[in-house]
Design a protein around this motif. Structure first.
Motif, PDB file in Angstrom:
ATOM      1  N   PRO A  14       0.814  -1.225   0.000  1.00  0.00           N
ATOM      2  CA  PRO A  14       0.000   0.000   0.000  1.00  0.00           C
ATOM      3  C   PRO A  14       0.846   1.275   0.000  1.00  0.00           C
ATOM      4  O   PRO A  14       0.508   2.244  -0.681  1.00  0.00           O
ATOM      5  N   LEU A  15       1.933   1.276   0.730  1.00  0.00           N
ATOM      6  CA  LEU A  15       2.804   2.451   0.753  1.00  0.00           C
ATOM      7  C   LEU A  15       3.485   2.638  -0.595  1.00  0.00           C
ATOM      8  O   LEU A  15       3.539   3.745  -1.130  1.00  0.00           O
ATOM      9  N   ALA A  16       3.978   1.557  -1.165  1.00  0.00           N
ATOM     10  CA  ALA A  16       4.644   1.628  -2.465  1.00  0.00           C
ATOM     11  C   ALA A  16       3.679   2.095  -3.554  1.00  0.00           C
ATOM     12  O   ALA A  16       4.080   2.801  -4.479  1.00  0.00           O
ATOM     13  N   MET A  17       2.430   1.729  -3.439  1.00  0.00           N
ATOM     14  CA  MET A  17       1.431   2.133  -4.433  1.00  0.00           C
ATOM     15  C   MET A  17       1.261   3.643  -4.465  1.00  0.00           C
ATOM     16  O   MET A  17       0.991   4.212  -5.516  1.00  0.00           O
ATOM     17  N   THR A  18       1.447   4.310  -3.328  1.00  0.00           N
ATOM     18  CA  THR A  18       1.309   5.771  -3.329  1.00  0.00           C
ATOM     19  C   THR A  18       2.474   6.434  -4.053  1.00  0.00           C
ATOM     20  O   THR A  18       2.347   7.558  -4.512  1.00  0.00           O
ATOM     21  N   VAL A  19       3.588   5.735  -4.152  1.00  0.00           N
ATOM     22  CA  VAL A  19       4.730   6.268  -4.889  1.00  0.00           C
ATOM     23  C   VAL A  19       4.515   6.061  -6.384  1.00  0.00           C
ATOM     24  O   VAL A  19       4.745   6.966  -7.183  1.00  0.00           O
ATOM     25  N   ARG A  20       4.071   4.879  -6.753  1.00  0.00           N
ATOM     26  CA  ARG A  20       3.832   4.580  -8.175  1.00  0.00           C
ATOM     27  C   ARG A  20       2.617   5.325  -8.704  1.00  0.00           C
ATOM     28  O   ARG A  20       2.570   5.695  -9.864  1.00  0.00           O
ATOM     29  N   GLY A  21       1.611   5.500  -7.875  1.00  0.00           N
ATOM     30  CA  GLY A  21       0.405   6.206  -8.304  1.00  0.00           C
ATOM     31  C   GLY A  21      -0.737   5.267  -8.622  1.00  0.00           C
ATOM     32  O   GLY A  21      -0.546   4.082  -8.872  1.00  0.00           O
ATOM     33  N   THR A  33      -4.590  12.658  -5.631  1.00  0.00           N
ATOM     34  CA  THR A  33      -4.094  14.010  -5.388  1.00  0.00           C
ATOM     35  C   THR A  33      -3.002  13.913  -4.314  1.00  0.00           C
ATOM     36  O   THR A  33      -2.939  12.916  -3.580  1.00  0.00           O
ATOM     37  N   PRO A  34      -2.179  14.935  -4.199  1.00  0.00           N
ATOM     38  CA  PRO A  34      -1.172  14.914  -3.120  1.00  0.00           C
ATOM     39  C   PRO A  34      -1.812  14.734  -1.739  1.00  0.00           C
ATOM     40  O   PRO A  34      -1.264  14.034  -0.886  1.00  0.00           O
ATOM     41  N   GLU A  35      -2.974  15.321  -1.536  1.00  0.00           N
ATOM     42  CA  GLU A  35      -3.666  15.188  -0.247  1.00  0.00           C
ATOM     43  C   GLU A  35      -4.111  13.741  -0.010  1.00  0.00           C
ATOM     44  O   GLU A  35      -4.021  13.228   1.104  1.00  0.00           O
ATOM     45  N   GLU A  36      -4.606  13.096  -1.068  1.00  0.00           N
ATOM     46  CA  GLU A  36      -5.015  11.694  -0.940  1.00  0.00           C
ATOM     47  C   GLU A  36      -3.818  10.811  -0.627  1.00  0.00           C
ATOM     48  O   GLU A  36      -3.907   9.894   0.206  1.00  0.00           O
ATOM     49  N   LYS A  37      -2.680  11.062  -1.271  1.00  0.00           N
ATOM     50  CA  LYS A  37      -1.468  10.285  -0.991  1.00  0.00           C
ATOM     51  C   LYS A  37      -1.057  10.434   0.470  1.00  0.00           C
ATOM     52  O   LYS A  37      -0.699   9.454   1.125  1.00  0.00           O
ATOM     53  N   ILE A  38      -1.117  11.656   0.970  1.00  0.00           N
ATOM     54  CA  ILE A  38      -0.758  11.904   2.366  1.00  0.00           C
ATOM     55  C   ILE A  38      -1.705  11.158   3.298  1.00  0.00           C
ATOM     56  O   ILE A  38      -1.273  10.542   4.277  1.00  0.00           O
ATOM     57  N   GLN A  39      -3.000  11.169   3.003  1.00  0.00           N
ATOM     58  CA  GLN A  39      -3.973  10.456   3.832  1.00  0.00           C
ATOM     59  C   GLN A  39      -3.699   8.953   3.840  1.00  0.00           C
ATOM     60  O   GLN A  39      -3.755   8.309   4.887  1.00  0.00           O
ATOM     61  N   ILE A  40      -3.417   8.396   2.677  1.00  0.00           N
ATOM     62  CA  ILE A  40      -3.128   6.970   2.581  1.00  0.00           C
ATOM     63  C   ILE A  40      -1.878   6.636   3.384  1.00  0.00           C
ATOM     64  O   ILE A  40      -1.850   5.661   4.148  1.00  0.00           O
ATOM     65  N   ARG A  41      -0.842   7.441   3.232  1.00  0.00           N
ATOM     66  CA  ARG A  41       0.412   7.196   3.950  1.00  0.00           C
ATOM     67  C   ARG A  41       0.236   7.347   5.452  1.00  0.00           C
ATOM     68  O   ARG A  41       0.758   6.549   6.226  1.00  0.00           O
ATOM     69  N   ARG A  43      -2.493   6.886   7.179  1.00  0.00           N
ATOM     70  CA  ARG A  43      -3.244   5.717   7.646  1.00  0.00           C
ATOM     71  C   ARG A  43      -2.333   4.494   7.705  1.00  0.00           C
ATOM     72  O   ARG A  43      -2.384   3.720   8.649  1.00  0.00           O
ATOM     73  N   TRP A  44      -1.475   4.324   6.701  1.00  0.00           N
ATOM     74  CA  TRP A  44      -0.553   3.192   6.676  1.00  0.00           C
ATOM     75  C   TRP A  44       0.400   3.248   7.870  1.00  0.00           C
ATOM     76  O   TRP A  44       0.608   2.243   8.556  1.00  0.00           O
ATOM     77  N   LEU A  49       1.854  -0.166   9.752  1.00  0.00           N
ATOM     78  CA  LEU A  49       3.234  -0.251  10.222  1.00  0.00           C
ATOM     79  C   LEU A  49       3.341  -0.829  11.637  1.00  0.00           C
ATOM     80  O   LEU A  49       4.152  -1.730  11.862  1.00  0.00           O
ATOM     81  N   PRO A  50       2.530  -0.381  12.599  1.00  0.00           N
ATOM     82  CA  PRO A  50       2.630  -0.987  13.936  1.00  0.00           C
ATOM     83  C   PRO A  50       2.325  -2.493  13.942  1.00  0.00           C
ATOM     84  O   PRO A  50       2.995  -3.260  14.639  1.00  0.00           O
ATOM     85  N   LYS A  51       1.338  -2.923  13.162  1.00  0.00           N
ATOM     86  CA  LYS A  51       1.023  -4.358  13.069  1.00  0.00           C
ATOM     87  C   LYS A  51       2.213  -5.114  12.477  1.00  0.00           C
ATOM     88  O   LYS A  51       2.601  -6.175  12.972  1.00  0.00           O
TER      89      LYS A  51
END
Length: 87
Positions: A14-21, A33-41, A43-44, A49-51
């Motif tokens: 999921p994190l890598a997908m925000t880089v690729r788009g 959008t940049p805002e959506e990428k930030i929200q996804i990251r 949340r991740w 990440l803690p899990k």
């Protein structure tokens, strides 16, 4: 070993997908959008990440060798190093 490598791949995707788009990963026809990428990251980092780190910690605690699988370094350990370095 395959189980550990797959867990690492599933966690980082999921994190890598925000880089690729969104378009390149075939999620939707327009990119995030940049805002959506930030929200996804965000949340991740808050949930996935803690899990992920908890699973890794438990695996290493149960290991008598200090490696993810077996008595020496494997592709799973290398993958963990690469993923954590990238994050």
């Amino acid at each position: 070993m395959d189980e550990r490598v797959n867990m690492l791949q599933d966690t980082i995707t999921p994190l890598a997908m925000t880089v690729r788009g969104a378009v390149k990963t075939h999620i939707k026809d327009t990119d995030w959008t940049p805002e959506e990428k930030i929200q996804i990251r965000e949340r991740w980092f808050a949930t996935d990440l803690p899990k992920f780190l908890g699973k890794i910690e438990n695996t290493l605690k149960a290991s008598t060798s200090g490696w993810l699988v077996g008595d020496g370094a494997t592709i799973a350990d290398i993958r963990l190093y690469v993923d954590l370095t990238w994050i």
